[in-house]
Enzyme design. Structure first.
Site, mmCIF file in Angstrom:
data_model
loop_
_atom_site.group_PDB
_atom_site.id
_atom_site.type_symbol
_atom_site.label_atom_id
_atom_site.label_comp_id
_atom_site.label_asym_id
_atom_site.label_seq_id
_atom_site.Cartn_x
_atom_site.Cartn_y
_atom_site.Cartn_z
ATOM 1 N N ASP A 221 -34.547 -89.607 -38.715
ATOM 2 C CA ASP A 221 -35.590 -89.949 -37.751
ATOM 3 C C ASP A 221 -35.690 -91.464 -37.568
ATOM 4 O O ASP A 221 -35.717 -92.205 -38.562
ATOM 5 C CB ASP A 221 -36.924 -89.392 -38.288
ATOM 6 C CG ASP A 221 -38.040 -89.462 -37.276
ATOM 7 O OD1 ASP A 221 -37.955 -88.756 -36.260
ATOM 8 O OD2 ASP A 221 -39.010 -90.220 -37.500
ATOM 9 N N GLU A 272 -20.734 -88.093 -52.480
ATOM 10 C CA GLU A 272 -20.709 -87.504 -53.833
ATOM 11 C C GLU A 272 -20.523 -85.992 -53.755
ATOM 12 O O GLU A 272 -20.268 -85.336 -54.751
ATOM 13 C CB GLU A 272 -22.038 -87.779 -54.562
ATOM 14 C CG GLU A 272 -22.233 -89.221 -54.963
ATOM 15 C CD GLU A 272 -23.690 -89.506 -55.384
ATOM 16 O OE1 GLU A 272 -24.489 -88.554 -55.517
ATOM 17 O OE2 GLU A 272 -23.999 -90.707 -55.547
HETATM 18 C C1 GLC Z 1 -38.951 -89.353 -33.785
HETATM 19 C C2 GLC Z 1 -39.315 -87.904 -33.719
HETATM 20 C C3 GLC Z 1 -40.662 -87.775 -33.094
HETATM 21 C C4 GLC Z 1 -41.670 -88.512 -33.951
HETATM 22 C C5 GLC Z 1 -41.243 -89.960 -34.163
HETATM 23 C C6 GLC Z 1 -42.018 -90.599 -35.281
HETATM 24 O O1 GLC Z 1 -38.801 -89.918 -32.529
HETATM 25 O O2 GLC Z 1 -38.319 -87.180 -33.033
HETATM 26 O O3 GLC Z 1 -41.041 -86.434 -32.941
HETATM 27 O O4 GLC Z 1 -42.918 -88.483 -33.336
HETATM 28 O O5 GLC Z 1 -39.899 -90.051 -34.544
HETATM 29 O O6 GLC Z 1 -41.649 -90.026 -36.506
#
Ligand code: GLC
Ligand code: CA
Length: 563
Positions: A221, A272
């Protein structure tokens, strides 16, 4: 060795280290997929119970959005504990059983890792609140003193990508107003300080924790966000307006070169394992900046959102396909293709909006990257679905890896008209009246045409499903040969034959609205983005996105042919 790992070693997923290069990955938003215990929230046992559905659809892997303990301030992207399962969603044991059951049928699993920020309920953040300014506990996050005589003004004017200030003031343990912490997203999502070695160590532990439980890979993310130079922002006069963050290169808080040091560390952990764990970066950066995220010594793959941001338009698609394949060559990774995910308006709806229409909901404050709305009154759902099927069939024929989002295989439309009172997305709550947020693509799936939650669970769903969801039910589409579901099944089954060399050869199409290419197995792929029918090249039709009419390819239709 945990049970799931034992099961994984004897599983049918095999040990090909490059399995991900042309895989079809199905994104599951766990709280909205299937609810096994009927409390209105989708859960891990729900996923396990629907494995026959995934098998029949023909996916190679699933990616689960966060299932960790969370107050759901941002749909689970506010993580309380990276090494546990939300008790409302299941247990670690449910997780291990799910992994074993997926592997037993040859489906791999990716999970979401959220390293830019934790939730404000994470043990470390609570320690930071209890600690003193300047303490080691505060040094895991980004704390600063406020401005003004009593520190009551935020340290600077930086704004959150979700709207409002990027700084939140805390109350010190003795009860007085205190320091401020930085949050790029919601205030419940304090950003980690990635200059702190403890943060590095903890994420390596998390990656091993899940890899040991048989997870095949990670979706990372906001992969470009981790490293930040707060002082350089002040000195350089930078802002965090989306326009600037997304469009101006060299930002001190975004897509910094030193973020790749983090992923070099992660790569050592991935390697790993046998096969090495894979990772795909969520990167909202220009293609030429994406190369290092996707490099083999980095995360290995990156989401390419160019197609998702494009109109249904032959010229745009052609340009993006070419640049994406060049990017794949430059990075050494395969490219990825995405048309929908949990952050954007479903593509069956986007393509039904008038061309060039605002895709930002109730207003235009520049947060265009989320496409967080679309006036339902403006949507031509039938045209949207026809174009979506055509674009999807084109996408599925391309070399690289395709990521599809739960519900798109049903042709599901965005739910544009949720009552304000049920909306969950912090984007809505931080911009009420301006942005509707992303809940409209996160409404639980309709499995049956009847019942209180259309077969999602026993009784109701955490986001209400509109009455028209009944028309999209899985069980109805299952027996209809012309349904979108059966169209996806056919295309995904055939797609395995396309996974030879990762190349394509363009053919003259005779029209600027028509794209035509050939894959190394000899299949012809033709996509007509225009509205007028065009002659169909010779060959046996393998699959078409809309019914064909004699020897012509109708408007807004794609086809795969074997000559
Ligand atoms: C990314 C995710 C989204 C979230 C953001 C903050 O863009 O896909 O859903 O709100 O990160 O974590
Ligand atoms: Ca449940």
């Amino acid at each position: 060795m945990p049970e799931a790992e034992v099961a994984a070693s004897g599983a049918t997923t095999g040990s090909d280290p490059l399995w991900w290069r042309q895989s079809l990955v199905y994104q599951i938003y766990p709280r909205s997929f299937a609810d096994a215990n009927g409390d209105g929230i989708g859960d891990l046992r729900g996923v396990t119970s629907r494995i026959p559905y995934l098998t029949q659809l023909g996916v190679d892997a699933v990616w689960l959005s966060p299932f960790y303990p969370s107050a759901l301030a941002d749909g689970g992207y506010d993580v309380d504990d990276y090494r546990d399962v939300d008790p409302r969603i299941g247990t670690l044991r449910d997780f291990e059983q799910m992994v074993a059951a997926l592997h037993a049928v040859g489906i791999r699993i990716l999970i979401d890792i959220v390293p830019n920020h934790s939730s404000d309920r994470h043990a470390w953040f609570r320690e930071a609140l209890a600690g003193a300014p300047g303490s080691p506990a505060r040094a895991r996050y980004i704390f600063r003193d406020g401005r003004g005589a009593d520190g009551s003004l935020p340290p600077d004017d930086l704004t959150s990508l979700f709207g409002g200030s990027a700084w939140e003031r805390i109350t010190e343990p003795h009860g007085t107003p205190g320091q401020w912490y930085f949050h790029f997203f919601a205030k419940e999502q304090p950003d980690f300080n990635w200059d702190n070695p403890e943060v590095h160590e903890d994420f390596l532990r998390t990656l091993r924790f899940w890899s040991d439980r048989g997870v095949d890979g990670f979706r990372v993310d906001v992969a470009h966000g981790l490293k930040k130079d707060m002082d350089a922002v002040e000195r350089g006069g930078w802002t965090t307006d989306p326009e600037e963050v997304f469009a101006r290169e060299g930002h001190p808080l975004w897509d910094r070169d030193d973020v790749h040091d983090v992923y070099a560390e992660w790569r050592r952990v991935f390697d790993e394992y046998d096969p090495p764990r894979m990772a795909v970066a969520e990167t909202w950066v220009p293609l030429h900046r994406m190369t290092r995220y996707a490099a083999p010594e980095g995360l290995g793959q990156a989401f390419n959102f160019d197609l998702l941001k494009a109109d249904f338009d032959a010229v745009q698609f052609r340009r993006i396909i070419d640049s994406s394949l060049d990017f794949a060559t430059a990075s050494g990774a395969s490219t990825t293709w995405v048309l929908s995910n949990h952050d954007v308006v479903r593509h069956a709806t986007r393509y039904g909006l008038p061309k060039g229409a605002s895709r930002t909901g109730r207003g235009t404050d520049g947060v265009d990257w989320l496409f967080s709305g679309g006036d339902p009154a403006e949507v031509d759902a039938a045209a949207g679905l026809r174009r979506a099927r055509a674009a999807t069939l084109l996408m599925l024929a391309l070399p690289g890896s395709a990521y599809i989002y739960q519900g798109e295989e049903l042709g599901l439309q965005e739910v544009g008209q949720l009552p304000d009172a049920v909306r969950q997305d912090p984007i809505f709550h931080r911009n009420a009246g301006v942005e509707v947020g992303r809940d409209g693509c996160r409404v639980p799936l309709p499995w049956e045409p009847e019942g209180p939650s259309f077969g999602f669970g026993a009784d109701g769903s955490h986001l209400p499903q509109p009455a028209w969801f009944r028309d999209y039910a899985v069980s109805t589409q299952d027996t209809d040969p012309a349904s979108t579901l059966n169209f996806y099944r056919r295309a995904l089954a055939l797609r395995h034959d396309l996974q030879g060399a990762e190349t394509l050869a363009w053919r003259a199409s005779g029209s600027p609205d028509v794209l035509h290419f050939e894959r190394p197995n000899g299949w012809q792929v033709v996509a007509n983005f225009g509205t007028a029918p065009v002659p169909l090249p010779p060959g046996d039709v393998l699959v078409a996105s809309s019914p064909l009419d004699g020897g012509v390819l109708p408007g807004e239709t794609s086809v795969w042919l074997r000559s």
